[in-house]
Design a protein around this motif. Structure first.
Motif, PDB file in Angstrom:
ATOM      1  N   LYS A  32      -2.422   2.789 -33.468  1.00 20.07           N
ATOM      2  CA  LYS A  32      -2.340   2.067 -34.080  1.00 20.07           C
ATOM      3  C   LYS A  32      -1.831   1.759 -35.314  1.00 20.07           C
ATOM      4  CE  LYS A  32      -6.309  -0.391 -36.975  1.00 20.07           C
ATOM      5  NZ  LYS A  32      -7.654   0.046 -37.396  1.00 20.07           N
ATOM      6  N   THR A  33      -1.433   0.648 -35.226  1.00 15.89           N
ATOM      7  CA  THR A  33      -0.279   0.664 -36.723  1.00 15.89           C
ATOM      8  C   THR A  33      -1.371   0.740 -38.059  1.00 15.89           C
ATOM      9  OG1 THR A  33       1.328  -0.604 -35.496  1.00 15.89           O
ATOM     10  CG2 THR A  33       1.774  -0.519 -37.851  1.00 15.89           C
ATOM     11  N   THR A  34      -1.645   1.684 -39.004  1.00 12.72           N
ATOM     12  CA  THR A  34      -2.889   1.687 -39.934  1.00 12.72           C
ATOM     13  C   THR A  34      -1.187   1.751 -41.089  1.00 12.72           C
ATOM     14  OG1 THR A  34      -4.166   2.618 -40.774  1.00 12.72           O
ATOM     15  CG2 THR A  34      -2.753   3.649 -38.986  1.00 12.72           C
ATOM     16  N   THR A  35      -2.454   1.597 -42.497  1.00 15.06           N
ATOM     17  CA  THR A  35      -1.859   1.813 -43.361  1.00 15.06           C
ATOM     18  C   THR A  35      -2.473   2.804 -44.123  1.00 15.06           C
ATOM     19  OG1 THR A  35      -2.962   0.527 -44.779  1.00 15.06           O
ATOM     20  CG2 THR A  35      -1.040  -0.357 -43.948  1.00 15.06           C
ATOM     21  N   ASP A  36      -3.777   3.133 -43.556  1.00 13.45           N
ATOM     22  CA  ASP A  36      -4.438   4.208 -44.079  1.00 13.45           C
ATOM     23  C   ASP A  36      -3.771   5.518 -43.742  1.00 13.45           C
ATOM     24  OD1 ASP A  36      -6.946   6.202 -44.722  1.00 13.45           O
ATOM     25  OD2 ASP A  36      -8.137   5.110 -43.838  1.00 13.45           O
ATOM     26  N   ASP A  70      -5.050   8.159 -41.315  1.00 15.44           N
ATOM     27  CA  ASP A  70      -5.128   7.904 -39.919  1.00 15.44           C
ATOM     28  C   ASP A  70      -3.477   9.254 -39.606  1.00 15.44           C
ATOM     29  OD1 ASP A  70      -5.773   4.602 -40.222  1.00 15.44           O
ATOM     30  OD2 ASP A  70      -6.941   6.513 -39.419  1.00 15.44           O
ATOM     31  N   TYR A  71      -2.610   9.668 -40.113  1.00 16.15           N
ATOM     32  CA  TYR A  71      -1.414   9.826 -40.054  1.00 16.15           C
ATOM     33  C   TYR A  71      -1.857  12.268 -39.877  1.00 16.15           C
ATOM     34  CZ  TYR A  71       0.266   6.121 -40.338  1.00 16.15           C
ATOM     35  OH  TYR A  71       0.807   4.129 -40.051  1.00 16.15           O
ATOM     36  N   TYR A  79       4.167  -2.776 -42.342  1.00 20.03           N
ATOM     37  CA  TYR A  79       3.403  -2.906 -43.138  1.00 20.03           C
ATOM     38  C   TYR A  79       4.170  -2.709 -44.088  1.00 20.03           C
ATOM     39  CZ  TYR A  79      -0.113  -4.585 -39.771  1.00 20.03           C
ATOM     40  OH  TYR A  79      -0.562  -5.525 -39.232  1.00 20.03           O
ATOM     41  N   SER A  93       5.198  -0.122 -36.140  1.00 22.64           N
ATOM     42  CA  SER A  93       5.069   0.218 -35.325  1.00 22.64           C
ATOM     43  C   SER A  93       5.385   0.988 -33.680  1.00 22.64           C
ATOM     44  CB  SER A  93       4.367  -0.895 -34.525  1.00 22.64           C
ATOM     45  OG  SER A  93       5.868  -1.885 -34.138  1.00 22.64           O
ATOM     46  N   THR A 109       4.843   1.000 -42.462  1.00 23.40           N
ATOM     47  CA  THR A 109       4.369   1.887 -41.690  1.00 23.40           C
ATOM     48  C   THR A 109       5.121   0.912 -40.151  1.00 23.40           C
ATOM     49  OG1 THR A 109       3.346   2.770 -40.708  1.00 23.40           O
ATOM     50  CG2 THR A 109       2.136   0.398 -41.097  1.00 23.40           C
ATOM     51  N   ALA A 159       0.902   8.369 -36.736  1.00 18.97           N
ATOM     52  CA  ALA A 159      -0.049   8.401 -36.691  1.00 18.97           C
ATOM     53  C   ALA A 159      -0.672   9.044 -35.961  1.00 18.97           C
ATOM     54  CB  ALA A 159      -0.300   7.089 -36.843  1.00 18.97           C
TER      55      ALA A 159
END
Length: 123
Positions: free
Chosen positions: A102-106, A109-110, A58, A51, A49, A98
Motif C-alpha cells: 500500500k502506498t501510504t503516508t503513515d 507503515d515503513y 503523494y 508506489s 512517497t 514500506a
C-alpha cells in the motif's frame, strides 16, 4: 537490508538538490518508498512517497509543487528532486521502504530505513 540516502548539503534559499536512495539489494522493487524528514527537536514528518510501479505519488502540502519523487531505471533507486528550497526545509532526510504494497503516508507503515542525509537551507 540497508538503505542509503545521499545528496544532501548546504544550499541557499531558492536552490535545488536531488536526494538519492539506494537499497543494498532489490528490497523495494515491489514496495512503496517514501521520503521523510526530521528537523531538530521535532518528529519525523512525511515528505513524499511513490508506489512500487511509480504510477502513484503523494506529497505533503508543504512540498507539493516544489519536490518530485521518482524511481530510477534501476529497481533499487529512488530520487527526490527538491527545487526552490526554503529554510524550513532544513532537516535530516530519510528514505524508507514500506512493509506492504500500500502506498501510504503513515511513517508507521515503513520498516526499512536509511541513515539519513542532512539538508541545510540558508536564508
Amino acid at each position: 537490508v540497508q538503505l542509503q540516502a545521499s545528496g544532501g548539503g548546504l544550499v541557499q534559499t531558492g536552490d535545488s538538490l536531488r536526494l538519492s536512495c539506494a537499497a543494498s539489494r532489490r528490497t523495494f522493487s515491489n514496495n512503496p518508498v517514501g521520503w521523510f524528514r526530521q528537523a531538530p527537536g521535532k518528529g519525523r514528518d512525511f515528505v513524499a512517497t511513490i508506489s512500487w510501479r511509480g504510477g502513484t505519488t503523494y506529497y505533503s502540502d508543504s512540498v507539493k509543487g516544489r519536490f518530485t519523487i521518482s524511481r530510477g531505471n534501476h529497481e533499487n533507486m529512488v530520487y527526490l528532486q527538491m527545487n526552490n528550497l526554503r529554510p524550513e526545509d532544513t532537516a535530516v532526510y530519510y528514505c524508507a521502504a514500506a512493509r506492504g504494497s500500500k502506498t501510504t503516508t503513515d511513517v508507521r507503515d515503513y520498516n526499512y530505513w536509511g541513515q539519513g542525509t542532512q539538508v541545510t537551507v540558508s536564508s
